[in-house]
Design an enzyme around this catalytic site. Structure first.
Site, PDB file in Angstrom:
ATOM      1  N   TRP A 181       0.741  -1.265   0.018  1.00  0.00           N
ATOM      2  CA  TRP A 181       0.056  -0.111   0.071  1.00  0.00           C
ATOM      3  C   TRP A 181       1.070   1.279   0.053  1.00  0.00           C
ATOM      4  O   TRP A 181       1.752   1.181   1.011  1.00  0.00           O
ATOM      5  CB  TRP A 181      -1.025  -0.101   1.012  1.00  0.00           C
ATOM      6  CG  TRP A 181      -1.652   1.259   1.291  1.00  0.00           C
ATOM      7  CD1 TRP A 181      -2.569   1.857   0.310  1.00  0.00           C
ATOM      8  CD2 TRP A 181      -1.383   2.532   2.255  1.00  0.00           C
ATOM      9  NE1 TRP A 181      -2.843   3.186   0.956  1.00  0.00           N
ATOM     10  CE2 TRP A 181      -2.149   3.691   1.991  1.00  0.00           C
ATOM     11  CE3 TRP A 181      -0.400   2.479   3.342  1.00  0.00           C
ATOM     12  CZ2 TRP A 181      -2.057   4.882   2.636  1.00  0.00           C
ATOM     13  CZ3 TRP A 181      -0.491   3.799   4.031  1.00  0.00           C
ATOM     14  CH2 TRP A 181      -1.021   4.958   3.575  1.00  0.00           C
ATOM     15  N   GLU A 222      -3.116  -2.905  -2.342  1.00  0.00           N
ATOM     16  CA  GLU A 222      -4.313  -2.221  -1.670  1.00  0.00           C
ATOM     17  C   GLU A 222      -4.674  -0.727  -2.305  1.00  0.00           C
ATOM     18  O   GLU A 222      -3.858  -0.093  -2.301  1.00  0.00           O
ATOM     19  CB  GLU A 222      -3.979  -2.249  -0.144  1.00  0.00           C
ATOM     20  CG  GLU A 222      -5.057  -1.585   0.658  1.00  0.00           C
ATOM     21  CD  GLU A 222      -4.773  -1.529   2.224  1.00  0.00           C
ATOM     22  OE1 GLU A 222      -3.507  -1.814   2.404  1.00  0.00           O
ATOM     23  OE2 GLU A 222      -5.709  -1.129   3.077  1.00  0.00           O
ATOM     24  N   LYS A 224      -7.045   2.774  -2.561  1.00  0.00           N
ATOM     25  CA  LYS A 224      -7.628   3.589  -1.802  1.00  0.00           C
ATOM     26  C   LYS A 224      -8.042   4.737  -2.314  1.00  0.00           C
ATOM     27  O   LYS A 224      -7.557   5.304  -3.286  1.00  0.00           O
ATOM     28  CB  LYS A 224      -6.475   3.972  -0.663  1.00  0.00           C
ATOM     29  CG  LYS A 224      -6.712   4.799   0.454  1.00  0.00           C
ATOM     30  CD  LYS A 224      -5.936   5.176   1.662  1.00  0.00           C
ATOM     31  CE  LYS A 224      -6.365   5.932   2.615  1.00  0.00           C
ATOM     32  NZ  LYS A 224      -5.554   6.028   3.691  1.00  0.00           N
ATOM     33  N   ASP A 255      -9.738  -2.949   1.534  1.00  0.00           N
ATOM     34  CA  ASP A 255      -9.830  -2.521   2.870  1.00  0.00           C
ATOM     35  C   ASP A 255     -11.226  -1.825   2.731  1.00  0.00           C
ATOM     36  O   ASP A 255     -11.332  -0.945   2.001  1.00  0.00           O
ATOM     37  CB  ASP A 255      -8.628  -1.390   3.231  1.00  0.00           C
ATOM     38  CG  ASP A 255      -8.735  -0.856   4.662  1.00  0.00           C
ATOM     39  OD1 ASP A 255      -9.829  -0.280   4.883  1.00  0.00           O
ATOM     40  OD2 ASP A 255      -7.455  -0.803   5.332  1.00  0.00           O
ATOM     41  N   HIS A 258     -11.587   2.005   2.503  1.00  0.00           N
ATOM     42  CA  HIS A 258     -11.130   2.875   1.318  1.00  0.00           C
ATOM     43  C   HIS A 258     -11.933   2.822   0.337  1.00  0.00           C
ATOM     44  O   HIS A 258     -11.513   2.952  -1.089  1.00  0.00           O
ATOM     45  CB  HIS A 258      -9.648   1.776   0.864  1.00  0.00           C
ATOM     46  CG  HIS A 258      -8.678   1.853   1.999  1.00  0.00           C
ATOM     47  ND1 HIS A 258      -7.520   1.381   1.557  1.00  0.00           N
ATOM     48  CD2 HIS A 258      -8.626   2.239   3.220  1.00  0.00           C
ATOM     49  CE1 HIS A 258      -6.657   1.586   2.744  1.00  0.00           C
ATOM     50  NE2 HIS A 258      -7.514   2.215   3.447  1.00  0.00           N
ATOM     51  N   HIS A 282      -8.826  -6.255   4.313  1.00  0.00           N
ATOM     52  CA  HIS A 282      -8.336  -5.653   5.623  1.00  0.00           C
ATOM     53  C   HIS A 282      -9.656  -5.134   6.246  1.00  0.00           C
ATOM     54  O   HIS A 282     -10.407  -4.287   5.710  1.00  0.00           O
ATOM     55  CB  HIS A 282      -7.674  -4.309   5.298  1.00  0.00           C
ATOM     56  CG  HIS A 282      -6.083  -4.381   5.278  1.00  0.00           C
ATOM     57  ND1 HIS A 282      -5.190  -3.295   5.045  1.00  0.00           N
ATOM     58  CD2 HIS A 282      -5.428  -5.671   5.486  1.00  0.00           C
ATOM     59  CE1 HIS A 282      -3.919  -3.821   4.958  1.00  0.00           C
ATOM     60  NE2 HIS A 282      -4.009  -5.136   5.398  1.00  0.00           N
ATOM     61  N   ASP A 290     -12.400   7.022   6.537  1.00  0.00           N
ATOM     62  CA  ASP A 290     -11.392   5.930   6.846  1.00  0.00           C
ATOM     63  C   ASP A 290     -10.682   5.945   8.064  1.00  0.00           C
ATOM     64  O   ASP A 290      -9.465   6.178   8.106  1.00  0.00           O
ATOM     65  CB  ASP A 290     -10.190   5.892   5.515  1.00  0.00           C
ATOM     66  CG  ASP A 290      -9.419   4.773   5.842  1.00  0.00           C
ATOM     67  OD1 ASP A 290      -9.776   3.647   6.292  1.00  0.00           O
ATOM     68  OD2 ASP A 290      -8.216   4.993   5.200  1.00  0.00           O
ATOM     69  N   ASP A 292     -10.321   4.067  10.483  1.00  0.00           N
ATOM     70  CA  ASP A 292      -9.899   2.837  11.321  1.00  0.00           C
ATOM     71  C   ASP A 292     -10.379   2.721  12.767  1.00  0.00           C
ATOM     72  O   ASP A 292      -9.472   2.415  13.523  1.00  0.00           O
ATOM     73  CB  ASP A 292      -8.258   3.200  11.190  1.00  0.00           C
ATOM     74  CG  ASP A 292      -7.986   2.741   9.667  1.00  0.00           C
ATOM     75  OD1 ASP A 292      -8.105   1.456   9.200  1.00  0.00           O
ATOM     76  OD2 ASP A 292      -7.170   3.502   8.986  1.00  0.00           O
ATOM     77  N   ASP A 322      -7.023  -4.526  10.526  1.00  0.00           N
ATOM     78  CA  ASP A 322      -6.502  -3.141  10.287  1.00  0.00           C
ATOM     79  C   ASP A 322      -7.256  -2.029  10.777  1.00  0.00           C
ATOM     80  O   ASP A 322      -8.090  -1.602  10.144  1.00  0.00           O
ATOM     81  CB  ASP A 322      -6.150  -3.100   8.644  1.00  0.00           C
ATOM     82  CG  ASP A 322      -5.422  -1.746   8.429  1.00  0.00           C
ATOM     83  OD1 ASP A 322      -4.645  -1.256   9.485  1.00  0.00           O
ATOM     84  OD2 ASP A 322      -5.350  -1.071   7.376  1.00  0.00           O
TER      85      ASP A 322
HETATM   86  C1  RNT Z   1      -3.892   2.612   5.007  1.00  0.00           C
HETATM   87  C2  RNT Z   1      -3.859   1.205   4.744  1.00  0.00           C
HETATM   88  C3  RNT Z   1      -2.980   0.440   5.081  1.00  0.00           C
HETATM   89  C4  RNT Z   1      -2.549   0.839   6.497  1.00  0.00           C
HETATM   90  C5  RNT Z   1      -1.340  -0.198   7.334  1.00  0.00           C
HETATM   91  C6  RNT Z   1      -0.710   0.390   8.550  1.00  0.00           C
HETATM   92  O1  RNT Z   1      -4.965   3.650   4.721  1.00  0.00           O
HETATM   93  O2  RNT Z   1      -5.188   0.845   5.170  1.00  0.00           O
HETATM   94  O3  RNT Z   1      -3.258  -0.863   5.032  1.00  0.00           O
HETATM   95  O4  RNT Z   1      -3.474   0.743   7.304  1.00  0.00           O
HETATM   96  O5  RNT Z   1      -0.787  -0.841   6.292  1.00  0.00           O
HETATM   97 ZN    ZN Z   2      -5.604  -1.228   5.096  1.00  0.00          ZN
END
Ligand code: RNT
Ligand code: ZN
Length: 412
Positions: A181, A222, A224, A255, A258, A282, A290, A292, A322
């Site tokens: 990523w 990945e 985004k 993810d 994303h 993820h 996003d 998290d 994640d």
């Molecule tokens: C970032 C991505 C990525 C990170 C990690 C730390 O938006 O989700 O995967 O969160 O690699």
């Molecule tokens: Zn991620």
């Protein structure tokens, strides 16, 4: 009759075998991200977290050394049922006196302690090159930078990470998922959208040109949609990544933070499964963006699990967590998220998918809706408790978290 036997009888009425669901779940590996424990800071640089991702909060007790992080992960492992993998980032390299190197020179020796940690616990390892929080990230760009020196540095980093991933796979005997990523993007409207993507593509080609065993190392990328400070454009967009994986025989990683907030990964999984041998995830929880947040047993997490199980694709989907919350006890954050993923999978395994699919195909959508609602009040909790019992994991993990905070975290 025990609570579990009562639950078993209720589920059996719909043709669901609870014992079997538990047995299946025990063997589904969930890759636990190491970065919840230290707010994504790692050990190889002193600087702050960059790359358009952010942790907020400063709850006391953050792990600041490899030993602390490993101890914290062990605590979480004791509170989470099922099979686990360790998911590491390159910035978690462990340097002994005098062997410190930059990211373009890291090697298996810098991860020997992590390998031993995983092996002693019978776990595999997944890996991630770290393309953020580093002075060689120039103007928010890495593999797509117009500066050749910047690109070269990060290409070397990517290659070193493939070597380390293969070392993990060979030493643990478990394939390693290596996820790429990059944060690269622009805050405002770019003049050139094509150039950075072309350079990213060429950089990926170079990284992937080193020989490696594709049965041992699964490379994922990945996508985004945006990052903080990169709101207008990200180089690794969904279309870029989907096309790149499909033309290069690697694996997509989605993810669920994303995408645009009205898009859901649960609806994307089936399409991706039709065109890819493997799919990586993820699992996170975005609140309005996003963000998290810690994964909970919410509708979308359940729907993601349902899609995997209903498609009979548990062996084709790499599931990793994640998220990073620094505002609450990190052991609890980690544990809650990992357990939520497991709960969602258990709920999916306790659903009579064949019956539901038949209702759809017969166009009996009235009964399908009734059945879906019926499933929500089934005695799921009793089966979950039985699973925890069989896995020797406490139901009430909060008490354990408080004890660990008093005895360990508060002394840091
Ligand atoms: C970032 C991505 C990525 C990170 C990690 C730390 O938006 O989700 O995967 O969160 O690699
Ligand atoms: Zn991620």
């Amino acid at each position: 009759m025990s609570n579990y036997n009562y639950a078993k009888e209720k589920y059996a009425k719909y043709g669901v075998d609870c014992d079997k669901a538990i047995e299946v779940l025990k063997n589904v590996p969930i890759s636990m991200h190491c970065w919840q424990g230290d707010d994504v800071l790692g050990f190889d640089t002193e600087g702050a977290l960059t790359g358009g991702i952010q942790t907020t909060g400063n709850y006391p007790g953050r792990a600041t050394t490899p030993a602390e992080l490993m101890a914290d992960m062990d605590k979480v492992f004791s509170l989470v049922p099922g099979k686990k993998k360790v998911n590491l980032h390159a910035c978690y390299a462990i340097f002994e006196d005098g062997n410190r190197v930059d990211r373009d020179k890291i090697a298996p020796e810098h991860f020997k302690k992590w390998l031993d940690f995983a092996k002693e616990r019978g776990m595999g390892i997944d890996f991630n090159p770290t393309f953020f929080s580093h002075p060689m990230v120039k103007d928010n760009l890495t593999l797509s930078s117009p500066d050749e020196n910047v690109r070269k540095f990060w290409i070397e980093h990517g290659k070193r990470c493939i070597e380390i991933s293969q070392y993990f796979a060979e030493e643990t005997g478990v394939p390693c998922v290596m996820n790429i990523w990059i944060p690269d993007g622009f805050k405002d409207i770019p003049a050139d959208r094509l150039g950075p993507r072309k350079r990213f593509k060429e950089s990926l080609d170079e990284i992937l040109s080193i020989p490696f065993d594709k049965s041992k190392v699964y490379i994922t990328i990945e996508s985004k949609v945006f990052g903080i400070g990169m709101e207008s454009y990200t180089v690794g967009s969904a279309e870029f990544c989907m096309n790149y994986v499909n033309t290069n025989g690697i694996t997509p990683l989605m993810d669920n933070g994303h995408y645009h907030p009205t898009e859901v990964v649960s609806d994307k999984i089936s399409s991706m499964l039709l065109f890819n041998e493997k799919v990586a995830l993820h699992v996170t929880r975005g609140v309005r963006w996003d963000s998290d947040h810690v994964v909970l047993l919410d509708d979308e997490t359940k729907e993601i699990a349902k899609e995997i199980v209903a498609a009979d694709a548990l062996d084709r989907v790499f599931i990793a967590t994640d998220y990073f919350d620094a505002s609450i006890n990190r052991i609890s954050a980690w544990t809650t998220g990992m357990r939520s993923v497991q709960k969602a999978l258990l709920a999916a395994l306790l659903t009579p998918h064949k019956m539901m699919k038949d209702l759809q195909d017969e166009n009996n959508l009235t009964k399908l809706m009734v059945m879906n609602e019926e499933m929500k009040t089934m005695p799921f909790g009793e089966v979950w408790e039985e699973y925890l019992k069989q896995e020797n994991v406490p139901c009430d993990y909060y008490a354990e978290v408080v004890k660990y905070e008093e005895e360990v975290l508060s002394k840091r």
